[in-house]
Write a protein that holds these residues in place. Structure first.
Motif, PDB file in Angstrom:
ATOM      1  N   ALA A  69      41.803  59.385 -33.169  1.00 47.24           N
ATOM      2  CA  ALA A  69      41.641  60.919 -32.663  1.00 47.24           C
ATOM      3  C   ALA A  69      41.073  60.359 -31.397  1.00 47.24           C
ATOM      4  CB  ALA A  69      40.089  61.611 -33.657  1.00 47.24           C
ATOM      5  N   ALA A  70      42.197  62.054 -30.729  1.00 46.17           N
ATOM      6  CA  ALA A  70      41.953  61.867 -29.120  1.00 46.17           C
ATOM      7  C   ALA A  70      40.203  62.901 -28.918  1.00 46.17           C
ATOM      8  CB  ALA A  70      42.157  63.607 -28.707  1.00 46.17           C
ATOM      9  N   LEU A  71      39.634  63.104 -29.419  1.00 45.63           N
ATOM     10  CA  LEU A  71      38.650  64.316 -30.495  1.00 45.63           C
ATOM     11  C   LEU A  71      37.111  63.386 -30.913  1.00 45.63           C
ATOM     12  CD1 LEU A  71      36.304  65.842 -28.814  1.00 45.63           C
ATOM     13  CD2 LEU A  71      37.047  67.338 -30.559  1.00 45.63           C
ATOM     14  N   ARG A  72      36.446  62.694 -30.912  1.00 41.53           N
ATOM     15  CA  ARG A  72      35.778  61.791 -31.133  1.00 41.53           C
ATOM     16  C   ARG A  72      34.292  62.189 -31.637  1.00 41.53           C
ATOM     17  NH1 ARG A  72      33.110  56.092 -29.490  1.00 41.53           N
ATOM     18  NH2 ARG A  72      31.839  55.481 -31.414  1.00 41.53           N
ATOM     19  N   ALA A  83      38.531  74.866 -20.944  1.00 38.56           N
ATOM     20  CA  ALA A  83      38.964  74.766 -21.827  1.00 38.56           C
ATOM     21  C   ALA A  83      37.360  74.633 -23.142  1.00 38.56           C
ATOM     22  CB  ALA A  83      39.304  73.364 -22.607  1.00 38.56           C
ATOM     23  N   GLY A  84      36.637  74.526 -23.244  1.00 40.87           N
ATOM     24  CA  GLY A  84      35.040  74.652 -23.425  1.00 40.87           C
ATOM     25  C   GLY A  84      34.779  76.109 -24.185  1.00 40.87           C
ATOM     26  N   LEU A  85      34.745  76.920 -22.342  1.00 39.80           N
ATOM     27  CA  LEU A  85      34.417  78.178 -22.415  1.00 39.80           C
ATOM     28  C   LEU A  85      35.423  78.795 -23.208  1.00 39.80           C
ATOM     29  CD1 LEU A  85      33.393  78.084 -19.110  1.00 39.80           C
ATOM     30  CD2 LEU A  85      31.577  79.052 -20.638  1.00 39.80           C
ATOM     31  N   LEU A 115      34.140  72.651 -28.154  1.00 35.28           N
ATOM     32  CA  LEU A 115      34.887  70.994 -29.081  1.00 35.28           C
ATOM     33  C   LEU A 115      35.947  71.836 -29.984  1.00 35.28           C
ATOM     34  CD1 LEU A 115      32.587  68.345 -30.559  1.00 35.28           C
ATOM     35  CD2 LEU A 115      33.004  69.171 -28.238  1.00 35.28           C
ATOM     36  N   ALA A 116      36.079  73.191 -30.398  1.00 30.53           N
ATOM     37  CA  ALA A 116      37.371  73.832 -30.682  1.00 30.53           C
ATOM     38  C   ALA A 116      38.696  74.127 -29.433  1.00 30.53           C
ATOM     39  CB  ALA A 116      36.864  74.420 -31.450  1.00 30.53           C
ATOM     40  N   GLY A 117      37.533  74.834 -28.386  1.00 27.45           N
ATOM     41  CA  GLY A 117      38.225  75.274 -27.669  1.00 27.45           C
ATOM     42  C   GLY A 117      39.242  74.268 -26.618  1.00 27.45           C
ATOM     43  N   VAL A 118      38.011  72.691 -26.450  1.00 29.20           N
ATOM     44  CA  VAL A 118      38.944  71.660 -25.953  1.00 29.20           C
ATOM     45  C   VAL A 118      39.902  70.605 -27.353  1.00 29.20           C
ATOM     46  CG1 VAL A 118      38.241  69.406 -24.749  1.00 29.20           C
ATOM     47  CG2 VAL A 118      36.331  71.153 -24.700  1.00 29.20           C
ATOM     48  N   LEU A 119      39.560  70.606 -28.045  1.00 31.28           N
ATOM     49  CA  LEU A 119      40.828  70.244 -28.484  1.00 31.28           C
ATOM     50  C   LEU A 119      41.947  70.825 -28.816  1.00 31.28           C
ATOM     51  CD1 LEU A 119      41.211  68.491 -30.719  1.00 31.28           C
ATOM     52  CD2 LEU A 119      40.424  70.817 -32.582  1.00 31.28           C
ATOM     53  N   ALA A 120      41.850  72.712 -28.799  1.00 35.71           N
ATOM     54  CA  ALA A 120      43.503  72.937 -28.226  1.00 35.71           C
ATOM     55  C   ALA A 120      43.661  73.259 -27.661  1.00 35.71           C
ATOM     56  CB  ALA A 120      42.513  74.896 -29.023  1.00 35.71           C
TER      57      ALA A 120
END
Ligand code: GLU
Ligand code: MG
Length: 444
Positions: free
Chosen positions: A324-327, A360-362, A281-286
């Motif tokens: 938030a974009a990521l809920r 992105a997650g990878l 998820l941190a990869g996606v958020l970034a």
């Protein structure tokens, strides 16, 4: 059986043709006359070629011709500069996803993989891109389950309140027919309801693997459209249907699994996240700024992505935080935990969205990324919380800065998407909100 991977091999295609013979006989026996072969282009428009049922085996074996310049079609059917009229690709139906269309009697549908005339995967094929990203995750022993919520607006809005029972009463036959059609097409509906904006509804179906979830999104959208037509209604999935109102989201829910265990719940991390789920998820958020080019592709997308409309316009995460974009959603049991990416919309190509998020997650997993601090309240009131890029041109700059997306998409698909976004940004530059909404409302 999957066209996947086998599309290029002669044995695979011969097998496909044999299966197609059987499928064609079955379809004909059920009174089906034709099969629509669909794909979604880089502008997010579902395009189609169709064959009579008797031609399905031929299509499975040799594919159906389609020009490569479809890769640079814009939402208004113009083409981005630089593409010519020459060349051909083959559309090869994936028979494992072939389904009779409940709201289009006599018709069936299958998504296609696009291959070259030599039978190799077309590097610009969006569905192949998703499968490649899913395979890369599988190589690490992980699977993603995903589902995209579909919101739409009908052109003769029933009176009534947001989420109001009165709206459901006014359109109850219509919504029942949407439910019936989806069920007949093997799509398990989780929920359906009137949404916030006038004439707006939402339906969600059960999560599935990455390619299947993208296929399901396409099928849900076209089923809603077809049922709408039968009810004398017109459906719009456009990011903005009425200037200044709440738009149509295409929120992506996802969870990460290892050996039957949901890694988004039951872990030692914040809200039960496991280290892998957090890194993913941190990869996606970034990567969200660049991912907007895939998930919020239209100039109209940026009219939707404004504060106060639950479209997730801030690059932050929060438990059950709808701005938030990521809920993050913990659900009532750890198997249900998942994350929702809210900044994507109904103009997005679901294959690009899911494949891009996987990539992105990878990158997050490989880099062992950690989530930044949570934004627990309204991001507008949280100092230092970044807005996502505002405007297509700004999103395009973020996309160009993303080495992760560039590598995952591969040069051809990356460049085609860039050409389409630049051309659309240029076309709509300087037009006011009303004009952008007007031009895109009935394209999606
Ligand atoms: N329609 C809103 C959007 O544009 C989302 C509303 C909701 O949270 O479901 O994303
Ligand atoms: Mg909604």
């Amino acid at each position: 059986m999957a066209a996947m991977g086998s599309a290029g091999s002669t044995t695979g295609r011969a097998e496909q043709a044999e299966q197609a013979e059987q499928a064609a006989a079955e379809l004909a026996g059920r009174g089906i006359d034709a099969v629509a072969l669909g794909w979604v282009d880089n502008a997010g428009i579902t395009r189609v070629k169709a064959v009579p049922v008797a031609q399905l085996p031929h299509a499975a074996r040799h594919g159906v011709g389609a020009a490569p310049c479809f890769d640079t079609f814009l939402s208004d059917d113009a083409m981005a500069p630089g593409t010519g009229p020459v060349g051909d690709l083959r559309l090869v139906p994936d028979l494992s996803a072939l389904v009779p269309l409940a709201a289009q009697p006599g018709w069936a549908w299958a998504p296609v993989d696009r291959v070259t005339q030599d039978g190799d995967p077309h590097p610009g094929c969006q569905r192949t891109f998703t499968r490649r990203a899913a395979d890369a995750l599988a190589a690490r022993g992980l699977r993603m389950r995903a589902g995209i919520e579909v919101e739409w607006v009908v052109d003769s809005p029933p009176d009534g309140a947001a989420y109001g029972m009165d709206r459901l009463i006014a359109h109850s036959d219509y919504l029942r027919d949407v439910l019936r059609a989806l069920a007949e097409q093997r799509l398990a509906v989780l929920q359906i309801h009137p949404e916030y904006a006038p004439g707006q509804f939402e339906v969600s179906v059960a999560p599935a693997g990455p390619v299947e979830a993208a296929d399901a999104t396409v099928l849900v959208r076209q089923t809603v459209r077809a049922v709408s037509v039968r009810h004398g209604l017109r459906a719009s999935f456009a990011p903005m249907v009425t200037a200044g109102a709440v738009g149509n989201g295409g929120h992506l829910h996802l969870s990460l699994w290892r050996e039957g265990r949901n890694l988004a719940g039951g872990g030692q991390g914040r809200y039960g996240l496991t280290p892998q789920a957090e890194a993913f998820l941190a990869g996606v958020l970034a990567e969200l700024p660049g991912l907007l080019v895939l998930g919020a592709p239209s100039p109209a997308s940026h009219l939707r992505l404004v504060p106060g409309r639950w479209s997730g316009p801030y690059q932050c995460w929060g438990l059950e935080n709808r701005e938030a974009a990521l809920r993050l959603i913990t659900g009532s049991a750890s198997e249900q935990a998942n994350a929702e990416i809210k900044c994507f919309d109904g103009a997005a190509n679901p294959y690009l969205v899911i494949g891009g998020v996987l990539a992105a997650g990878l990158a997050g997993l490989d880099g062992g990324l950690r989530l930044p601090p949570e934004v627990p309240g309204d991001p507008a009131a949280a100092p230092g919380t970044e807005r996502l890029p505002h405007g297509l041109a700004a999103a395009v700059s973020a996309y160009q800065a993303s080495t992760v997306l560039r590598a995952a998409l591969g040069p051809e698909l990356y460049a085609a998407i860039l050409a389409v976004r630049r051309a659309e940004a240029e076309k709509f530059a300087g037009r006011d909100e009303e004009a952008v909404v007007e031009a895109t409302r009935w394209r999606y």
